[in-house]
Design a protein around this motif. Structure first.
Motif, PDB file in Angstrom:
ATOM      1  N   GLU A   1       9.144  -8.581  14.308  1.00 49.69           N
ATOM      2  CA  GLU A   1      10.268  -8.370  15.219  1.00 49.69           C
ATOM      3  C   GLU A   1      11.121  -9.637  15.337  1.00 49.69           C
ATOM      4  O   GLU A   1      12.354  -9.584  15.305  1.00 49.69           O
ATOM      5  CB  GLU A   1       9.760  -7.947  16.604  1.00 49.69           C
TER       6      GLU A   1
ATOM      7  N   LEU B   1       5.200   0.698  10.898  1.00 46.94           N
ATOM      8  CA  LEU B   1       5.864   1.955  11.244  1.00 46.94           C
ATOM      9  C   LEU B   1       5.724   3.008  10.136  1.00 46.94           C
ATOM     10  O   LEU B   1       5.376   4.162  10.427  1.00 46.94           O
ATOM     11  CB  LEU B   1       7.332   1.710  11.571  1.00 46.94           C
TER      12      LEU B   1
ATOM     13  N   SER C   1       2.181   4.381  10.226  1.00 49.55           N
ATOM     14  CA  SER C   1       1.954   5.202  11.418  1.00 49.55           C
ATOM     15  C   SER C   1       2.571   6.588  11.263  1.00 49.55           C
ATOM     16  O   SER C   1       1.950   7.605  11.587  1.00 49.55           O
ATOM     17  CB  SER C   1       2.550   4.505  12.649  1.00 49.55           C
ATOM     18  N   SER C   2       3.803   6.630  10.767  1.00 45.64           N
ATOM     19  CA  SER C   2       4.498   7.904  10.585  1.00 45.64           C
ATOM     20  C   SER C   2       3.764   8.794   9.586  1.00 45.64           C
ATOM     21  O   SER C   2       3.605  10.003   9.812  1.00 45.64           O
ATOM     22  CB  SER C   2       5.931   7.654  10.092  1.00 45.64           C
TER      23      SER C   2
ATOM     24  N   ILE D   1      -1.108  -2.646  17.885  1.00 47.14           N
ATOM     25  CA  ILE D   1       0.222  -2.189  17.511  1.00 47.14           C
ATOM     26  C   ILE D   1       0.214  -0.809  16.865  1.00 47.14           C
ATOM     27  O   ILE D   1       1.132  -0.011  17.076  1.00 47.14           O
ATOM     28  CB  ILE D   1       0.920  -3.231  16.595  1.00 47.14           C
ATOM     29  N   TYR D   2      -0.839  -0.486  16.105  1.00 49.73           N
ATOM     30  CA  TYR D   2      -0.875   0.837  15.472  1.00 49.73           C
ATOM     31  C   TYR D   2      -1.024   1.940  16.522  1.00 49.73           C
ATOM     32  O   TYR D   2      -0.336   2.963  16.461  1.00 49.73           O
ATOM     33  CB  TYR D   2      -2.009   0.916  14.453  1.00 49.73           C
TER      34      TYR D   2
ATOM     35  N   LYS E   1      -0.181   1.861  19.662  1.00 43.23           N
ATOM     36  CA  LYS E   1       1.074   1.954  20.418  1.00 43.23           C
ATOM     37  C   LYS E   1       2.143   2.690  19.608  1.00 43.23           C
ATOM     38  O   LYS E   1       2.880   3.528  20.149  1.00 43.23           O
ATOM     39  CB  LYS E   1       1.566   0.556  20.790  1.00 43.23           C
ATOM     40  N   LYS E   2       2.235   2.337  18.318  1.00 43.85           N
ATOM     41  CA  LYS E   2       3.268   2.952  17.478  1.00 43.85           C
ATOM     42  C   LYS E   2       2.993   4.429  17.285  1.00 43.85           C
ATOM     43  O   LYS E   2       3.901   5.273  17.414  1.00 43.85           O
ATOM     44  CB  LYS E   2       3.324   2.230  16.128  1.00 43.85           C
TER      45      LYS E   2
ATOM     46  N   SER F   1       3.545   6.353  20.518  1.00 41.74           N
ATOM     47  CA  SER F   1       4.964   6.452  20.878  1.00 41.74           C
ATOM     48  C   SER F   1       5.645   7.562  20.083  1.00 41.74           C
ATOM     49  O   SER F   1       6.607   8.177  20.551  1.00 41.74           O
ATOM     50  CB  SER F   1       5.679   5.115  20.632  1.00 41.74           C
TER      51      SER F   1
END
Length: 271
Positions: free
Chosen positions: A82, A97, A100-101, A125-126, A128-129, A132
């Motif tokens: 980031e 990302l 994850s998708s 982070i995984y 959370k991603k 979300s």
């Protein structure tokens, strides 16, 4: 058109799994790769140190006049992506990302496992991603600190690798239907991981998924390399020994490559 190379950074040889997929999908694009094997693995290191090392890799790639930087390292993505993306005026892509998708699309029972380095797991982070994107999915994460050293020491086919993978992954068996390989080193252990988890568990290679995003951004920004340019010179740099890196890389990529040793501090102090 933009005929400059795409830059890839990783803590070592793991990012080659992303490069292999790029060579398959976008063979005309030129590559500059830097693997920090001398300081691998990044996973157990504190976040500030990972951030410092990642910026050194980024700044090295910038000296090579790259048009895009790919964080072919989940740990660096979790800690510094980031920040780097916000600071640069060229596209910067991470691997989390896309992975994850892809996992959300693949899961049948909304039970996703993530295996990664200690830092990536600690960052959460995984989970959370994924949550979300789809709050109904349950994510179970597991740190695998012994995997990267196996890959960096070229022991991916050894009996030790089979023992380590089996012992490490046993807590996840039967609990997930989809497993994200949340470190770009891990696809080099894929046959063993698949054997331990069983044939019904779908493995997601976050690095391979990232190449689809690279392709989309090249088109969006209209920075594809001209297909009329037949000659390209991919260059791979390592902060450790050339011979070991070259052996692993050529075995994985199934082709001869140009590898050079680099001292990051010296290279950056010359600028």
């Amino acid at each position: 058109m933009d005929n400059r190379p795409i830059g890839f950074l990783d803590s070592g040889v793991g990012g080659l799994t992303v490069v292999k997929e790029l060579m398959r999908q976008l063979p005309h694009e030129e590559i500059v790769y830097i693997g920090d094997s001398a300081r691998a693995p990044y996973g157990p290191r504190p976040a500030d140190q990972i951030r410092e090392y990642t910026w050194e890799l980024v700044n090295f790639l910038l000296t090579k006049n790259v048009k895009m930087i790919v964080f072919a390292c989940n740990t660096a993505t979790a800690v510094a992506w980031e920040e780097v993306k916000a600071a640069l005026d060229i596209p910067v892509i991470g691997v989390i990302l896309p992975g994850s998708s892809a996992a959300i699309k693949a899961t049948r029972h909304k039970k996703i496992g993530v295996i990664a380095t200690p830092m990536t797991v600690t960052s959460d982070i995984y989970r959370k991603k994924v949550e979300s994107l789809d709050p109904s999915v349950r994510v179970t994460s597991l740190a695998c600190p012994r995997f990267v050293p196996l890959v960096e020491s070229n022991e991916t086919g050894s009996s030790l690798a089979k023992k380590v993978v089996y012992e490490t992954l046993t807590p996840l068996k039967g609990r997930v239907d989809t497993l994200v390989l949340g470190c770009t080193h891990y696809p080099l252990l894929r046959p063993i991981i698949q054997n331990v988890m069983g044939p019904d568990v779908k493995l997601i290679d976050s690095g391979a998924e990232t190449v689809r995003d690279i392709s989309v951004l090249l088109n969006y920004f209209e920075i594809n390399r001209s297909r009329e340019l037949n000659h390209k010179q991919d260059v791979f740099y390592t902060t450790a020994g050339v011979a070991s890196f070259q052996t692993i890389a050529e075995n994985w990529l199934h082709q001869s490559i140009s590898v050079e040793h680099v001292s990051l501090k010296e290279a950056l102090s010359d600028e």
